[in-house]
Design a protein around this motif. Structure first.
Motif, short mmCIF file in Angstrom:
data_model
loop_
_atom_site.label_atom_id
_atom_site.label_comp_id
_atom_site.label_asym_id
_atom_site.label_seq_id
_atom_site.Cartn_x
_atom_site.Cartn_y
_atom_site.Cartn_z
N ASP A 1 0.83 -1.21 0.00
CA ASP A 1 0.00 0.00 0.00
C ASP A 1 0.86 1.26 0.00
O ASP A 1 0.58 2.20 -0.73
N GLU A 2 1.91 1.27 0.85
CA GLU A 2 2.80 2.44 0.89
C GLU A 2 3.47 2.65 -0.46
O GLU A 2 3.58 3.76 -0.94
N LEU A 3 3.95 1.55 -1.06
CA LEU A 3 4.60 1.64 -2.35
C LEU A 3 3.63 2.13 -3.42
O LEU A 3 3.95 3.03 -4.20
N ASN A 4 2.43 1.57 -3.44
CA ASN A 4 1.43 2.00 -4.42
C ASN A 4 1.07 3.47 -4.24
O ASN A 4 0.88 4.20 -5.21
N LYS A 5 0.99 3.91 -2.99
CA LYS A 5 0.71 5.32 -2.70
C LYS A 5 1.83 6.22 -3.23
O LYS A 5 1.58 7.24 -3.85
N PHE A 6 3.06 5.79 -3.00
CA PHE A 6 4.19 6.57 -3.49
C PHE A 6 4.24 6.57 -5.02
O PHE A 6 4.46 7.62 -5.64
N VAL A 7 4.04 5.43 -5.66
CA VAL A 7 4.05 5.35 -7.12
C VAL A 7 2.93 6.23 -7.70
O VAL A 7 3.15 6.95 -8.68
N ALA A 8 1.76 6.22 -7.09
CA ALA A 8 0.66 7.07 -7.55
C ALA A 8 1.04 8.54 -7.42
O ALA A 8 0.76 9.35 -8.32
N TYR A 9 1.69 8.89 -6.33
CA TYR A 9 2.17 10.27 -6.13
C TYR A 9 3.14 10.64 -7.26
O TYR A 9 3.05 11.71 -7.85
N CYS A 10 4.07 9.75 -7.55
CA CYS A 10 5.06 10.01 -8.61
C CYS A 10 4.39 10.22 -9.95
O CYS A 10 4.76 11.13 -10.70
N LYS A 11 3.43 9.39 -10.28
CA LYS A 11 2.75 9.50 -11.58
C LYS A 11 1.95 10.81 -11.67
O LYS A 11 1.76 11.35 -12.75
#
Length: 186
Positions: free
Chosen positions: A4-14
């Motif tokens: 979840d943390e990784l997906n949240k960060f990747v979404a932020y990056c995109k």
């Protein structure tokens, strides 16, 4: 780091870096063709040769952005990649003029060597704190034009790579020539 943390960060990056890889590649190929900035040329080399230099990098998440909610006063990272193991890899680049001579230039080179390591280590700590990511899941790298930095990362857990200014320029001419040949042969 949880999924979840990784997906949240990747979404932020995109969200803050919406460009597709091909768009970024076109930008860097333009830099190779018209190298108006030495640091950008070094970054172009890194981006276009990432698999040779840091083969564990799988996806570019950020380029020249702050990974800390766009607070550039807290530092921006040259590159943030996702790795094959699910970690994040922060890379700082520094064009260090190794061809200049004299005491002042030696001091300047040493200052740049120290600064690039300080930047990536500081950014790692801030990144960990802000995103609540364990330090063990944040890896760091430094890429410069100075082979003197290659041993400096050993004791501080920073992966270091370098290319000489001469080899960088040879690569630039060769890459540019190949791109022109490809264009005319299409």
């Amino acid at each position: 780091m949880s999924a979840d943390e990784l997906n949240k960060f990747v979404a932020y990056c995109k969200r803050i870096q919406p460009q597709a890889r091909e768009d970024i590649k076109c930008f860097f190929e333009g830099v190779v063709g018209f190298p108006y900035d030495k640091e950008l040329l070094l970054q172009a080399y890194l981006f276009l040769n990432i698999q040779d230099l840091f083969p564990f990098c799988t996806e570019l998440l950020l380029f020249e952005k702050s990974p800390i909610a766009d607070y550039t006063d807290l530092g921006k990272c040259d590159f943030v990649y996702l790795t094959a193991s699910g970690n994040l890899f922060l890379i700082e680049t520094k064009f260090i003029d190794t061809e200049a001579t004299g005491a002042t230039e030696r001091k300047r080179r040493n200052k740049h060597r120290n600064k690039v390591f300080e930047q990536v280590i500081t950014l790692k700590a801030r990144f960990s704190e802000y995103w609540d990511i364990p330090l063990a899941q944040l890896d760091c790298g430094v890429f410069t034009t100075d082979s003197e930095v290659e041993w400096r990362g050993n004791n501080i857990n920073v992966v270091t790579k370098a290319i000489s200014i001469e080899k960088l320029e040879q690569w630039r001419r060769s890459y540019h020539r190949r791109k022109l040949d490809d264009k005319f042969n299409d």
